[in-house]
Design a protein around this motif. Structure first.
Motif, PDB file in Angstrom:
ATOM      1  N   SER A  88     -51.712  54.197  82.907  1.00  0.00           N
ATOM      2  CA  SER A  88     -52.851  54.872  82.275  1.00  0.00           C
ATOM      3  C   SER A  88     -52.533  56.319  81.948  1.00  0.00           C
ATOM      4  O   SER A  88     -53.305  57.237  82.254  1.00  0.00           O
ATOM      5  N   LYS A 101     -52.000  59.916  80.331  1.00  0.00           N
ATOM      6  CA  LYS A 101     -52.827  60.800  79.534  1.00  0.00           C
ATOM      7  C   LYS A 101     -51.965  61.899  78.933  1.00  0.00           C
ATOM      8  O   LYS A 101     -50.914  62.236  79.489  1.00  0.00           O
ATOM      9  N   PRO A 102     -52.387  62.490  77.816  1.00  0.00           N
ATOM     10  CA  PRO A 102     -51.623  63.608  77.261  1.00  0.00           C
ATOM     11  C   PRO A 102     -51.421  64.744  78.261  1.00  0.00           C
ATOM     12  O   PRO A 102     -50.395  65.435  78.201  1.00  0.00           O
ATOM     13  N   GLU A 103     -52.356  64.935  79.174  1.00  0.00           N
ATOM     14  CA  GLU A 103     -52.245  65.977  80.183  1.00  0.00           C
ATOM     15  C   GLU A 103     -51.103  65.730  81.166  1.00  0.00           C
ATOM     16  O   GLU A 103     -50.739  66.630  81.925  1.00  0.00           O
ATOM     17  N   ASP A 104     -50.545  64.524  81.174  1.00  0.00           N
ATOM     18  CA  ASP A 104     -49.412  64.214  82.038  1.00  0.00           C
ATOM     19  C   ASP A 104     -48.095  64.704  81.459  1.00  0.00           C
ATOM     20  O   ASP A 104     -47.063  64.614  82.124  1.00  0.00           O
ATOM     21  N   THR A 105     -48.107  65.192  80.239  1.00  0.00           N
ATOM     22  CA  THR A 105     -46.894  65.680  79.601  1.00  0.00           C
ATOM     23  C   THR A 105     -46.303  66.844  80.390  1.00  0.00           C
ATOM     24  O   THR A 105     -46.977  67.848  80.627  1.00  0.00           O
ATOM     25  N   VAL A 151     -46.573  62.366  76.485  1.00  0.00           N
ATOM     26  CA  VAL A 151     -47.609  61.375  76.223  1.00  0.00           C
ATOM     27  C   VAL A 151     -48.374  61.797  74.976  1.00  0.00           C
ATOM     28  O   VAL A 151     -48.959  62.883  74.937  1.00  0.00           O
ATOM     29  N   SER A 152     -48.377  60.951  73.970  1.00  0.00           N
ATOM     30  CA  SER A 152     -49.039  61.242  72.714  1.00  0.00           C
ATOM     31  C   SER A 152     -50.464  60.712  72.717  1.00  0.00           C
ATOM     32  O   SER A 152     -50.814  59.800  73.467  1.00  0.00           O
ATOM     33  N   THR A 153     -51.282  61.288  71.840  1.00  0.00           N
ATOM     34  CA  THR A 153     -52.669  60.859  71.722  1.00  0.00           C
ATOM     35  C   THR A 153     -52.777  59.586  70.914  1.00  0.00           C
ATOM     36  O   THR A 153     -51.881  59.201  70.167  1.00  0.00           O
ATOM     37  N   GLN A 172     -47.379  56.377  74.726  1.00  0.00           N
ATOM     38  CA  GLN A 172     -48.686  56.542  74.123  1.00  0.00           C
ATOM     39  C   GLN A 172     -49.743  56.631  75.212  1.00  0.00           C
ATOM     40  O   GLN A 172     -49.577  56.073  76.300  1.00  0.00           O
ATOM     41  N   ALA A 173     -50.805  57.351  74.936  1.00  0.00           N
ATOM     42  CA  ALA A 173     -51.903  57.439  75.890  1.00  0.00           C
ATOM     43  C   ALA A 173     -52.358  56.040  76.292  1.00  0.00           C
ATOM     44  O   ALA A 173     -52.545  55.172  75.438  1.00  0.00           O
TER      45      ALA A 173
END
Length: 120
Positions: free
Chosen positions: A84, A86-90, A118-120, A13-14
């Motif tokens: 920490s 973030k969804p952008e790390d997916t 990584v989900s929002t 999770q984010a």
């Protein structure tokens, strides 16, 4: 001559954390620079973090302060602690070993990759 196997990917999770591991076999682990790279769908592979065999490290700006690369030469293993998130790390995360430290040599070695979502 060098085999790299990543593990530790999955769904987070984010704001959460994951730790990736990369086990190396073959040539002497300590003689290589080790790095983590990632590739998201539709994008080119980008570097995330590098630890040279002398111990110095370098991080991509987008992960600086959140990710930490470390290596345990006794275990022939390199780690990527990701905090920490973030969804952008997916992305699919790859471990790499480079004799020169540039990660642009045809003799460099790459793992198969492990998916991080990584989900929002």
């Amino acid at each position: 001559q060098v085999e790299l196997v990543e593990s530790g990917g999955g769904l987070a999770q984010a704001g959460g954390s994951l730790r990736l591991s990369c086990a190396a076999s073959g040539r002497t682990f300590s003689s290589y620079a080790m790095g983590w790279f990632r590739q998201a769908p539709g994008k080119e592979r980008e570097f995330v973090a590098i630890k040279w065999n002398g111990g110095n490290t370098y991080y991509a700006d987008v992960v600086k302060g959140r990710f930490t690369i470390s290596r345990d030469n006794a275990k022939n293993t390199v780690y990527l602690q990701m905090d920490s998130l973030k969804p952008e790390d997916t992305a699919v995360y790859y471990c790499a070993a480079s004799a020169s430290g540039s990660f642009s040599d045809p003799d460099d070695y790459w793992g198969q990759g492990t998916q991080v979502t990584v989900s929002t």
